[in-house]
Design a protein around this motif. Structure first.
Motif, short mmCIF file in Angstrom:
data_model
loop_
_atom_site.label_atom_id
_atom_site.label_comp_id
_atom_site.label_asym_id
_atom_site.label_seq_id
_atom_site.Cartn_x
_atom_site.Cartn_y
_atom_site.Cartn_z
N ALA A 99 -9.88 1.61 2.70
CA ALA A 99 -9.94 0.16 2.84
C ALA A 99 -8.55 -0.45 2.80
N CYS A 100 -7.65 0.11 1.99
CA CYS A 100 -6.28 -0.40 1.93
C CYS A 100 -5.52 -0.11 3.22
N ILE A 101 -5.73 1.08 3.78
CA ILE A 101 -5.03 1.45 5.02
C ILE A 101 -5.48 0.57 6.17
N GLN A 102 -6.76 0.22 6.21
CA GLN A 102 -7.25 -0.65 7.27
C GLN A 102 -6.61 -2.03 7.23
N GLY A 132 -3.44 -2.43 6.40
CA GLY A 132 -2.01 -2.26 6.58
C GLY A 132 -1.23 -1.88 5.35
N LEU A 133 -1.87 -1.36 4.33
CA LEU A 133 -1.20 -0.97 3.09
C LEU A 133 -0.99 0.54 3.08
N HIS A 134 0.14 0.97 2.58
CA HIS A 134 0.45 2.39 2.46
C HIS A 134 0.27 2.81 1.00
N VAL A 135 -0.60 3.78 0.75
CA VAL A 135 -0.89 4.25 -0.60
C VAL A 135 -0.48 5.72 -0.69
N PRO A 136 0.74 6.03 -1.12
CA PRO A 136 1.19 7.42 -1.15
C PRO A 136 0.82 8.18 -2.41
N VAL A 137 0.49 7.47 -3.51
CA VAL A 137 0.28 8.15 -4.78
C VAL A 137 -0.86 7.48 -5.54
N MET A 181 -6.40 10.60 7.76
CA MET A 181 -5.48 9.47 7.60
C MET A 181 -4.05 9.84 7.99
N ASP A 182 -3.82 11.12 8.30
CA ASP A 182 -2.51 11.59 8.76
C ASP A 182 -1.43 11.25 7.74
N ASP A 183 -1.69 11.59 6.49
CA ASP A 183 -0.72 11.28 5.45
C ASP A 183 -0.97 12.18 4.25
N PHE A 184 0.06 12.31 3.39
CA PHE A 184 -0.06 13.09 2.17
C PHE A 184 -0.79 12.28 1.12
N ARG A 203 5.83 14.88 8.88
CA ARG A 203 4.69 15.33 8.10
C ARG A 203 4.94 16.73 7.50
N TYR A 204 6.18 16.92 7.03
CA TYR A 204 6.55 18.21 6.44
C TYR A 204 7.69 17.96 5.45
#
Length: 731
Positions: free
Chosen positions: A52-55, A57-62, A393-396, A657-658
């Motif tokens: 819901a955050c990504i939709q 426009g928010l980036h949640v890495p951790v 989501m193409d993210d870590f 992505r590495y």
């Protein structure tokens, strides 16, 4: 099941820059839960919240949490291991599921190629070339003597051929079976001297041969039919498909295919045809070899004289031991040999390959470089934790264990004397010699509990600089070094402002190095509930959090972050505000009270965030961070020190992505401007007097909060009882 707890998800700012009237974290989702929460449901809730955050426009890495959700940190969505410890447990589980015979087949297929080498002392060793492993077997089982015998096939022209056939079984084989089938080798052509092609014949010998041929019995098709019928009576399945023509041909060319009893039946039939003649066959007390000779003479067989089989000579039994591999496998197959030993041996053998495949499938390099201010300052480390990569989501997705819970749990492990190689006597010595530095109540254990376990100030007091110095004076060197590692690598690296980002990374790596010392995840059985003396939840939480916060420099959008952001302090502050709305003052709300509290909090927060608001309401203290304005961008890159960074170093880990390098960049929290606002923390000392004031809060009832009213006066002033940690103050 009735709900007894509420689970609240808060969204925090990773840069943690101050904004007027806005908190650092706001609640975005909550749900009710019972006493326990399955991890698959907890994972789905987090994924739903992040999606819901990504939709928007928010980036949640951790994601930060306490130890209850440690399984999300160490295992992926499909149960794949994310840490080396979890990989060793998975390998062990797979091996234990194999049956004993399956493991033996796998073991017997390795260690085929060997080489012999000699060390400097002249001792010889056998080493496997194809990834062999060592497997010890009990020497008491190696007392079996195996005897083997061999068959001797005797020929009229080549007697040396008898050694070419040997038995492959452990018992003596009957040497008379199918002897006529063995074709002896002729004399080599190069051993025959040159001679004239003319062969001399003697008249008398030729006449004698013609007379013998005239006395031979000629088999007819009728004889073949009768013999087939006779043999079918004893063994129908063997001779049912034999035709008379095939039977006659076999008797003329290769009668050795018949068994001895079958040769006797054929001889009896032929004697009926030869009654009254001198060509009758002898059938009493004769061997198979003799019956074949009579039958050949009677039928005038075309078998060459050199292939005539005579009675083999009995040879002496020769002791021939089995191969070492055969003996070893026979020992391993014994029922009393433990399968656990085979599990350990095979798991140790496949571990290097499993570890290599696990690292290659992850999106983290085998050796990660942490770039320093100068090229010669670079440091490297091998990852223990490979963060999960969400392909949808193409993210870590990085999970971090809260620093406060890690510190308090470490204090408990130290007070209970659980950590390997570390003794609580060091802290007892300091508390006795310098009670003003470390109060005795801080390390006191009562019924397995310590005083105010969740108070971070007590954990910091146990590893303070003053405690470290007193331990060094008392000769507790290892304990003093651990105090420094915990203080700098955990508390200061996550909470102290004014420390450069690269220095924080070095302190984290120093703590990781201590955690990795004397720990071997390639040894089986794997570690269980305890690693290095501490609980596996605490150990894995420490390592994954320290490495995960290093990875954040490569995954954050701005290339840096505030180290105070990935913790649960904001959630603790949010729940502490609930106690104010509890009419009984216990901090326990009903379901309707929780709903009303969250509703009021979000309503006030949304009003503060409204740009069209024309009124000013001050609900916070002065800013520790500068107020972002148009003249000063909010990006941390503007406040970072450009002199300390190498301009040629660029980190593209998030784009590729590495993760293969980490380039620490100073946040405003890491600058000296922020360090000037640091307040000196006081060490814990109990108050001189305290009285009971009504009913205590819920956290005090369960021993998580200090109730100084129940402390004895002697404990307040640090007086020891007789026999408590009796140390010599002059030591």
């Amino acid at each position: 099941m009735y709900a007894s707890q509420v689970l609240v998800y808060l969204l925090a700012d990773l840069d943690r820059l101050w904004k007027p009237e806005l908190p650092h974290a706001v609640p975005v989702m909550y749900c009710y839960r019972g006493y326990s929460l399955p991890m698959d449901i907890a994972r789905k809730l987090i994924e739903h919240c992040i999606h819901a955050c990504i939709q928007r426009g928010l980036h949640v890495p951790v994601v930060s949490s306490d130890g209850e959700f440690v399984q999300l940190m160490v295992q992926g969505k499909n149960g794949q291991p994310l840490t080396t410890h979890q990989l060793s447990k998975q390998v062990w589980t797979e091996v234990c599921k194999l049956k004993k015979n399956e493991i033996l087949k796998l073991i017997s297929s390795v260690n085929i190629a060997h080489r012999i080498y000699t060390d400097d002392n002249g001792r010889s060793f056998i080493e496997s070339i194809n990834n062999g492993f060592k497997l010890k077997t009990p020497r008491d089982y190696m007392k079996t003597n195996v005897k083997r015998s061999r068959c001797s096939f005797v020929s009229t022209q080549n007697e040396d051929h008898c050694d070419k056939q040997q038995s492959n079984n452990d018992h003596t084989i009957e040497p008379f079976n199918d002897l006529a089938d063995h074709t002896m080798s002729n004399t080599n052509a190069h051993n025959i001297p040159d001679c004239d092609d003319t062969i001399p014949y003697e008249f008398e010998e030729t006449l004698r041969e013609m007379q013998n041929k005239s006395q031979c019995y000629v088999l007819t098709l009728n004889d073949g039919k009768e013999i087939c019928y006779l043999l079918k009576q004893n063994n129908h399945m063997k001779w049912v498909n034999k035709t008379p023509e095939q039977m006659v041909d076999m008797l003329m060319t290769n009668p050795s295919q018949l068994l001895k009893n079958e040769l006797l039946d054929v001889s009896k039939y032929l004697n009926l045809k030869l009654i009254g003649t001198e060509n009758e066959l002898k059938i009493k007390n004769v061997t198979k070899c003799y019956l074949l000779t009579q039958l050949r003479n009677l039928l005038g067989s075309d078998m060459e004289e050199e292939n005539k089989i005579t009675r083999p000579k009995r040879t002496q039994t020769v002791k021939q031991p089995k191969a070492l591999k055969t003996i070893a496998m026979s020992v391993l197959r014994k029922p009393n040999y433990p399968k656990q030993a085979l599990n350990i041996a095979y798991a140790t053998y496949i571990w290097p390959e499993k570890l290599t495949n696990w690292k290659s499938n992850g999106k983290v390099a085998n050796r990660i470089k942490v770039c320093g201010p100068q090229e010669n300052d670079d440091v490297y480390f091998e990852p223990y934790y490979l963060p999960e990569f969400d392909s949808n989501m193409d993210d870590f997705r990085i999970y971090a264990y809260d620093k406060t819970h890690l510190g308090t749990n470490l204090r408990k492990a130290l007070c209970l004397d659980k950590i390997s190689g570390i003794s609580v006597d060091a802290w007892a010595y300091v508390s006795k010699t310098k009670p003003d530095v470390l109060h005795p109540s801080v390390i006191e254990v009562t019924d397995g509990k310590i005083l105010d376990q969740m108070k971070e100030l007590l954990a910091k007091t146990m590893v303070s600089i003053a405690v470290e110095e007193e331990m060094t004076k008392g000769g507790f060197i290892k304990e003093a070094e651990l105090c420094k590692l915990i203080r700098e690598g955990l508390f200061e690296a996550d909470d102290m402002p004014g420390i450069p980002a690269f220095e924080r990374c070095k302190r984290r790596l120093a703590l990781i190095e201590w955690l990795n010392k004397d720990v071997n995840f390639g040894a089986f059985p794997p570690y269980g509930n305890y690693i290095k003396g501490m609980s596996h939840i605490l150990y894995e939480g420490l390592r994954t959090s320290q490495e995960g916060k290093l990875y954040l420099y490569a995954l954050a959008n701005s290339g840096t972050y505030c180290v105070r952001a990935p913790n649960t302090l904001c959630s603790e502050s949010f729940f502490s505000s609930m106690q104010e709305t509890d009419p009984w003052g216990q901090g326990i709300l009903s379901s309707s009270g929780v709903q009303k509290h969250i509703s009021d909090f979000t309503t006030i927060t949304s009003m503060k965030m409204e740009d069209s608001r024309n009124i000013f309401i001050k609900t916070k203290r002065d800013a520790a961070y500068p107020n972002p304005t148009v003249d000063m961008p909010t990006s941390p890159t503007s406040v970072a020190n450009p002199v300390e960074r190498r301009p040629e170093v660029v980190c593209n880990c998030r784009e590729n992505r590495y993760i293969q390098c980490i380039v620490p960049r100073d946040h405003y929290f890491d600058t000296q401007a922020r360090a000037r606002l640091l307040k000196k923390e006081k060490i814990y000392q109990p108050s001189s007097s305290s009285t009971v004031r009504g009913e205590q809060p819920i956290r005090a009832q369960y021993g998580y909060k200090i109730n100084e009213a129940k402390m004895l006066p002697s404990k307040r002033i640090g007086i020891y009882r007789v026999g408590d940690h009796d140390f010599d103050s002059n030591a």
